[in-house]
Design a protein around this motif. Structure first.
Motif, short mmCIF file in Angstrom:
data_model
loop_
_atom_site.label_atom_id
_atom_site.label_comp_id
_atom_site.label_asym_id
_atom_site.label_seq_id
_atom_site.Cartn_x
_atom_site.Cartn_y
_atom_site.Cartn_z
N CYS A 1 41.96 40.49 39.67
CA CYS A 1 42.67 39.25 39.98
C CYS A 1 42.44 38.91 41.44
N ASP A 2 42.49 37.65 41.73
CA ASP A 2 42.31 37.12 43.08
C ASP A 2 43.70 36.96 43.68
N ILE A 3 44.02 37.74 44.71
CA ILE A 3 45.39 37.69 45.26
C ILE A 3 45.69 36.36 45.95
N THR A 4 44.67 35.54 46.17
CA THR A 4 44.90 34.23 46.78
C THR A 4 45.16 33.15 45.73
N LYS A 5 45.13 33.53 44.43
CA LYS A 5 45.36 32.57 43.35
C LYS A 5 46.35 33.16 42.35
N LYS A 6 47.57 32.70 42.39
CA LYS A 6 48.61 33.21 41.49
C LYS A 6 48.20 33.09 40.04
N LYS A 7 47.45 32.04 39.71
CA LYS A 7 47.02 31.80 38.33
C LYS A 7 46.21 32.98 37.78
N SER A 8 45.43 33.64 38.64
CA SER A 8 44.60 34.75 38.15
C SER A 8 45.46 35.92 37.68
N PHE A 9 46.57 36.19 38.37
CA PHE A 9 47.47 37.26 37.93
C PHE A 9 48.30 36.82 36.72
N ASP A 10 48.69 35.56 36.71
CA ASP A 10 49.41 35.02 35.55
C ASP A 10 48.59 35.16 34.28
N GLU A 11 47.26 34.97 34.38
CA GLU A 11 46.38 35.10 33.22
C GLU A 11 46.29 36.55 32.75
N ILE A 12 46.39 37.50 33.66
CA ILE A 12 46.42 38.91 33.26
C ILE A 12 47.67 39.17 32.43
N HIS B 1 32.95 60.08 22.28
CA HIS B 1 31.83 60.02 21.35
C HIS B 1 30.56 60.42 22.09
N ARG B 2 29.48 60.62 21.37
CA ARG B 2 28.20 60.98 21.99
C ARG B 2 27.83 60.00 23.10
N ARG B 3 27.94 58.73 22.81
CA ARG B 3 27.76 57.69 23.83
C ARG B 3 28.97 56.77 23.76
N THR B 4 29.62 56.58 24.86
CA THR B 4 30.82 55.77 24.88
C THR B 4 30.59 54.58 25.79
N THR B 5 30.98 53.41 25.36
CA THR B 5 30.83 52.20 26.16
C THR B 5 32.19 51.76 26.67
N PHE B 6 32.25 51.45 27.93
CA PHE B 6 33.48 51.00 28.56
C PHE B 6 33.27 49.61 29.10
N SER B 7 34.31 48.82 29.15
CA SER B 7 34.22 47.48 29.70
C SER B 7 35.09 47.37 30.94
N VAL B 8 34.60 46.61 31.89
CA VAL B 8 35.32 46.35 33.11
C VAL B 8 35.38 44.84 33.27
N LYS B 9 36.55 44.25 33.36
CA LYS B 9 36.72 42.81 33.37
C LYS B 9 36.89 42.27 34.76
N ASN B 10 36.13 41.28 35.13
CA ASN B 10 36.18 40.69 36.45
C ASN B 10 36.61 39.23 36.39
N LYS B 11 37.79 38.93 36.88
CA LYS B 11 38.28 37.55 36.90
C LYS B 11 37.72 36.75 38.07
N SER B 12 37.44 37.39 39.20
CA SER B 12 37.00 36.65 40.38
C SER B 12 35.49 36.46 40.41
N GLY B 13 34.77 37.16 39.55
CA GLY B 13 33.33 36.96 39.46
C GLY B 13 32.52 37.77 40.44
N SER B 14 33.12 38.72 41.17
CA SER B 14 32.31 39.40 42.16
C SER B 14 32.36 40.92 42.13
N LEU B 15 33.15 41.52 41.24
CA LEU B 15 33.29 42.97 41.31
C LEU B 15 32.59 43.70 40.17
#
Length: 168
Positions: free
Chosen positions: A45-56, A139-153
């Motif tokens: 979340c972008d701490i400079t945009k309240k909307k980004s945390f509200d969406e979480i 599992h033998r191969r495990t896939t994990f997801s990492v979600k980026n709201k700000s587009g840069s991490l």
């Protein structure tokens, strides 16, 4: 990009390949493909945009639990810590949410790199703890997801526990 994290003083080592998927609403149908078998998710979340945390609170947390299951480790990267003077997302609000839903969180800055490695380490440590307790099965191969709201991490992550998930 790839990052290898050593966890505690044991022989636990996780290798993460980090990807960034779009957080915009028009791409949400694609995210299911990325999140399907995830065991770790980092929502930015972008701490400079309240909307980004509200969406979480209103969407992303429940969506990830629904798609990935209840045993997923979720973390929030409170990004743009370097812009503290423009803060709209207050740490008390994130602390309250994190406590209620048992979510890991850390102030970070993609610009300076502050807090990112620590957040990854905390998240990986929680994952290894749950695996050791038998709450998450590897599992033998495990896939994990990492979600980026700000587009840069971060965002789609392939992670393996080295001693049992080495590439063949």
């Amino acid at each position: 990009s790839r990052i290898t994290m050593k966890i505690d003083n044991k022989e636990n080592e996780l290798t993460l390949s980090l990807w960034d998927t779009a957080g915009q609403e028009k791409f949400r149908c694609l995210n299911k493909l990325f999140f399907k078998e995830a065991k770790i998710a980092i929502i930015v979340c972008d701490i400079t945009k309240k909307k980004s945390f509200d969406e979480i609170r209103s969407f992303w947390y429940n969506y990830i639990k629904e798609v990935c299951g209840q045993d997923i480790v979720i973390a929030i990267a409170e990004n743009k810590a370097d812009l503290y003077d423009m803060e709209e997302v207050f740490e008390n609000d994130v602390n309250e949410f994190a406590k209620q839903f048992r979510v890991i969180h850390k102030r970070t800055s993609a610009k300076t790199g502050a807090g990112i490695r620590e957040l990854l380490k905390m998240t990986c440590e929680k994952y290894v703890q749950l695996v050791d307790e038998g709450q998450i099965f590897i599992h033998r191969r495990t896939t994990f997801s990492v979600k980026n709201k700000s587009g840069s991490l971060l965002d789609k992550t392939k992670v393996g526990k080295k001693r049992c998930c080495e590439r063949s």
